[in-house]
Design a protein around this motif. Structure first.
Motif, PDB file in Angstrom:
ATOM      1  N   ARG A 118       7.392  58.316   6.612  1.00  0.00           N
ATOM      2  CA  ARG A 118       8.630  57.956   7.329  1.00  0.00           C
ATOM      3  C   ARG A 118       9.660  59.050   7.067  1.00  0.00           C
ATOM      4  NH1 ARG A 118      11.261  53.263   3.325  1.00  0.00           N
ATOM      5  NH2 ARG A 118      11.849  54.743   1.694  1.00  0.00           N
ATOM      6  N   ALA A 120      12.707  58.733   5.790  1.00  0.00           N
ATOM      7  CA  ALA A 120      13.495  58.575   4.562  1.00  0.00           C
ATOM      8  C   ALA A 120      12.618  58.715   3.321  1.00  0.00           C
ATOM      9  CB  ALA A 120      14.179  57.214   4.556  1.00  0.00           C
ATOM     10  N   PRO A 121      13.138  59.304   2.261  1.00  0.00           N
ATOM     11  CA  PRO A 121      12.372  59.455   1.030  1.00  0.00           C
ATOM     12  C   PRO A 121      12.126  58.108   0.358  1.00  0.00           C
ATOM     13  CG  PRO A 121      14.648  60.130   0.684  1.00  0.00           C
ATOM     14  CD  PRO A 121      14.497  59.852   2.149  1.00  0.00           C
ATOM     15  N   PRO A 122      11.196  58.056  -0.587  1.00  0.00           N
ATOM     16  CA  PRO A 122      10.952  56.792  -1.291  1.00  0.00           C
ATOM     17  C   PRO A 122      12.107  56.458  -2.226  1.00  0.00           C
ATOM     18  CG  PRO A 122       9.634  58.552  -2.248  1.00  0.00           C
ATOM     19  CD  PRO A 122      10.301  59.134  -1.039  1.00  0.00           C
ATOM     20  N   ALA A 123      12.377  55.169  -2.386  1.00  0.00           N
ATOM     21  CA  ALA A 123      13.367  54.734  -3.382  1.00  0.00           C
ATOM     22  C   ALA A 123      12.629  53.846  -4.385  1.00  0.00           C
ATOM     23  CB  ALA A 123      14.518  53.994  -2.715  1.00  0.00           C
ATOM     24  N   ILE A 124      12.195  52.674  -3.936  1.00  0.00           N
ATOM     25  CA  ILE A 124      11.469  51.766  -4.828  1.00  0.00           C
ATOM     26  C   ILE A 124      10.118  52.360  -5.221  1.00  0.00           C
ATOM     27  CG2 ILE A 124      10.388  49.467  -4.948  1.00  0.00           C
ATOM     28  CD1 ILE A 124      12.634  48.418  -3.165  1.00  0.00           C
ATOM     29  N   ARG A 125       9.516  53.114  -4.325  1.00  0.00           N
ATOM     30  CA  ARG A 125       8.173  53.655  -4.557  1.00  0.00           C
ATOM     31  C   ARG A 125       8.175  55.091  -5.070  1.00  0.00           C
ATOM     32  NH1 ARG A 125       6.389  51.742   1.303  1.00  0.00           N
ATOM     33  NH2 ARG A 125       8.654  51.942   1.515  1.00  0.00           N
ATOM     34  N   ARG A 126       9.285  55.534  -5.594  1.00  0.00           N
ATOM     35  CA  ARG A 126       9.339  56.909  -6.098  1.00  0.00           C
ATOM     36  C   ARG A 126       8.313  57.103  -7.223  1.00  0.00           C
ATOM     37  NH1 ARG A 126      15.031  59.305  -7.737  1.00  0.00           N
ATOM     38  NH2 ARG A 126      15.361  58.990  -5.514  1.00  0.00           N
ATOM     39  N   ARG A 128       5.241  56.881  -6.843  1.00  0.00           N
ATOM     40  CA  ARG A 128       4.083  56.032  -6.553  1.00  0.00           C
ATOM     41  C   ARG A 128       3.409  56.395  -5.238  1.00  0.00           C
ATOM     42  NH1 ARG A 128       5.591  54.742 -10.923  1.00  0.00           N
ATOM     43  NH2 ARG A 128       6.098  52.660 -11.692  1.00  0.00           N
TER      44      ARG A 128
ATOM     45  N   GLU B   9      17.297  51.094   1.393  1.00  0.00           N
ATOM     46  CA  GLU B   9      16.308  50.655   0.398  1.00  0.00           C
ATOM     47  C   GLU B   9      16.768  51.147  -0.965  1.00  0.00           C
ATOM     48  OE1 GLU B   9      12.145  51.708   1.320  1.00  0.00           O
ATOM     49  OE2 GLU B   9      11.938  52.387  -0.748  1.00  0.00           O
ATOM     50  N   ASP B  11      15.964  50.852  -5.483  1.00  0.00           N
ATOM     51  CA  ASP B  11      15.442  50.326  -6.745  1.00  0.00           C
ATOM     52  C   ASP B  11      16.682  49.914  -7.531  1.00  0.00           C
ATOM     53  OD1 ASP B  11      14.588  49.995  -9.325  1.00  0.00           O
ATOM     54  OD2 ASP B  11      13.894  52.066  -9.593  1.00  0.00           O
ATOM     55  N   ASN B  80      20.740  60.933   2.671  1.00  0.00           N
ATOM     56  CA  ASN B  80      19.569  60.933   1.777  1.00  0.00           C
ATOM     57  C   ASN B  80      19.528  62.188   0.905  1.00  0.00           C
ATOM     58  OD1 ASN B  80      18.524  58.428   2.422  1.00  0.00           O
ATOM     59  ND2 ASN B  80      17.316  59.206   4.140  1.00  0.00           N
ATOM     60  N   PRO B  87      17.887  56.443  -6.862  1.00  0.00           N
ATOM     61  CA  PRO B  87      16.766  55.823  -6.142  1.00  0.00           C
ATOM     62  C   PRO B  87      17.252  54.918  -5.018  1.00  0.00           C
ATOM     63  CG  PRO B  87      17.109  54.681  -8.206  1.00  0.00           C
ATOM     64  CD  PRO B  87      18.106  55.806  -8.175  1.00  0.00           C
ATOM     65  N   VAL B  88      17.930  55.546  -4.066  1.00  0.00           N
ATOM     66  CA  VAL B  88      18.502  54.861  -2.903  1.00  0.00           C
ATOM     67  C   VAL B  88      18.134  55.704  -1.695  1.00  0.00           C
ATOM     68  CG1 VAL B  88      20.630  54.050  -1.810  1.00  0.00           C
ATOM     69  CG2 VAL B  88      20.471  54.102  -4.315  1.00  0.00           C
ATOM     70  N   VAL B  90      18.440  55.830   2.744  1.00  0.00           N
ATOM     71  CA  VAL B  90      18.835  55.277   4.042  1.00  0.00           C
ATOM     72  C   VAL B  90      17.615  55.338   4.951  1.00  0.00           C
ATOM     73  CG1 VAL B  90      20.332  55.546   6.049  1.00  0.00           C
ATOM     74  CG2 VAL B  90      21.223  56.008   3.740  1.00  0.00           C
ATOM     75  N   ARG B 128       9.634  45.531 -11.508  1.00  0.00           N
ATOM     76  CA  ARG B 128       9.535  45.191 -10.082  1.00  0.00           C
ATOM     77  C   ARG B 128       9.083  43.752  -9.871  1.00  0.00           C
ATOM     78  NH1 ARG B 128      11.305  49.658 -10.261  1.00  0.00           N
ATOM     79  NH2 ARG B 128      10.625  51.514  -9.152  1.00  0.00           N
TER      80      ARG B 128
END
Lengths: 245, 245
Positions: A118, A120-126, A128, B9, B11, B80, B87-88, B90, B128
């Motif tokens: 996608r 946008a870069p990963p946030a929760i899945r950084r 991973r 999104e 974390d 972004n 870890p945010v 858009v 998580r």
């Protein structure tokens, strides 16, 4: 001396890899230290797959021998207690026959690679997933993957540091699917060469971005030359999912 | 002055929550700082849900006004870029009508809570999920959840610090399902009270462990007293999934 099989989950980020090394913490050393703290014994722990630095596992399998027998639930819980705060957990412990060998008895290893596809870069899945911005063409990737399935000389798709005696492997399965904003690549084989999955993924990405035509994959395979393959994908997206015996 | 809607999104682990506070980094402050670094403007950013410390979001929605119009893809990518290393992310930016309000225009918020329900602690999913060892009875939890659906006075299920003028809310949906080694609880409502989802989850856990009979949930609800409810589940497992307008 009873032998135990452990199924182990870990976040590979803080580790130099499965195997004990001088240059940093390893999953193997974390487990061996936890076993020692629990029972005072210091058995070597042998794993099915020596995952590289940063590579994760949902279902690594390892074995160890203990002089004094222990209930398997106790082994699991005590090792988990002593593993803290390392991000490693023993999911299951079982007693196995003394001829079980986590590495040599394995008949299939299953790896999964997660690409976050996608803008946008990963946030929760950084840490991973591997972030790839360009929309990937799954059809082209699946076609390329099917060329790679089967028995081949995978010299193009192994690290130049790979010590395996033969570059010939049988890739039982290489499948590409989309799940929400991720592209998942599943690879199954009896065994893999060093960096094989990551180089396969790095190459499929080129196909998915139309930087390589599908046919280029067959040409690269036939070249039997690492320089003909795509780049090595980062470890972040790679997971050892399961091992079959 | 154009208004933009951001889908965000994050974390939640390193943050004191969505809202800017004196005692630590907030998601709002991280976003506002990134916007300022991008375009020099310092608009207030308003969110649909002011998530607490440690709570994550897959699809938080926020709005902001800019003096100088900007292409939405540029807004997304530039923010972004300037958010790093927070870890945010858009996920999406869109121009919306000036009467759109991320908080007041929302017609439904969807939260999901993840319980890791197995004997071994989390490794890859640390921070998580909420780790609950005892095998949960999904049937009992689902029955209890159905008692809580609908329009009720949720005094029992709101923080004693909750400032909402009325404790009456309509819980459109509270569903419990198992997915692999996780128990997922989905809650949908136009709006929620402070800590409502976490107290609902903490209570359902008691039912799932058979420490409470299912009927106790109805008794607790009728008590209209926080002390009659279960404990507040930790923030780690909570995700703001989406907001509908």
């Amino acid at each position: 001396m009873p032998r135990y099989r452990l199924t182990v989950e870990y976040d590979g980020s803080p580790f130099v890899g499965w195997q004990r090394q001088d240059n940093g913490p390893s999953v193997q050393a974390a487990l061996e230290a936890a076993v020692a703290r629990f029972c005072g014994e210091r058995p070597a722990i042998v794993a099915a797959g020596r995952t590289d630095a940063g590579v994760h596992a949902w279902g690594q399998v390892a074995h160890l021998d203990l002089v004094r027998p222990v209930a398997t639930a106790t082994l699991r819980d005590a090792v988990n207690f002593h593993l803290r705060p390392a991000p490693v957990a023993v999911i299951d412990a079982a007693e196995v026959s003394p001829d079980f060998h986590a590495r040599f008895s394995a008949t299939e290893r299953c790896y999964r690679y997660r690409i976050l596809n996608r803008m946008a870069p990963p946030a929760i899945r950084r840490g991973r997933v591997w972030w790839v911005r360009a929309a990937l063409d799954l059809g082209a990737m699946a076609e390329a993957a099917s060329i790679l399935e089967g028995a081949h000389d995978f010299t193009t798709f192994r690290s130049t540091m790979c010590h395996a005696p033969s570059p010939e492997k049988t890739l039982d399965r290489l499948r590409v699917e989309r799940r929400d904003d991720e592209v998942l690549i599943e690879a199954r084989a009896r065994s893999f060469l060093h960096n094989q999955v990551r180089i396969l993924v790095g190459t499929l990405r080129l196909v998915g971005e139309h930087r390589w035509p599908v046919e280029q994959v067959g040409i690269a395979l036939a070249a039997r030359n690492r320089a003909a393959g795509g780049p090595t994908a980062p470890p972040d997206g790679l997971y050892l999912v399961s091992v079959r015996y």
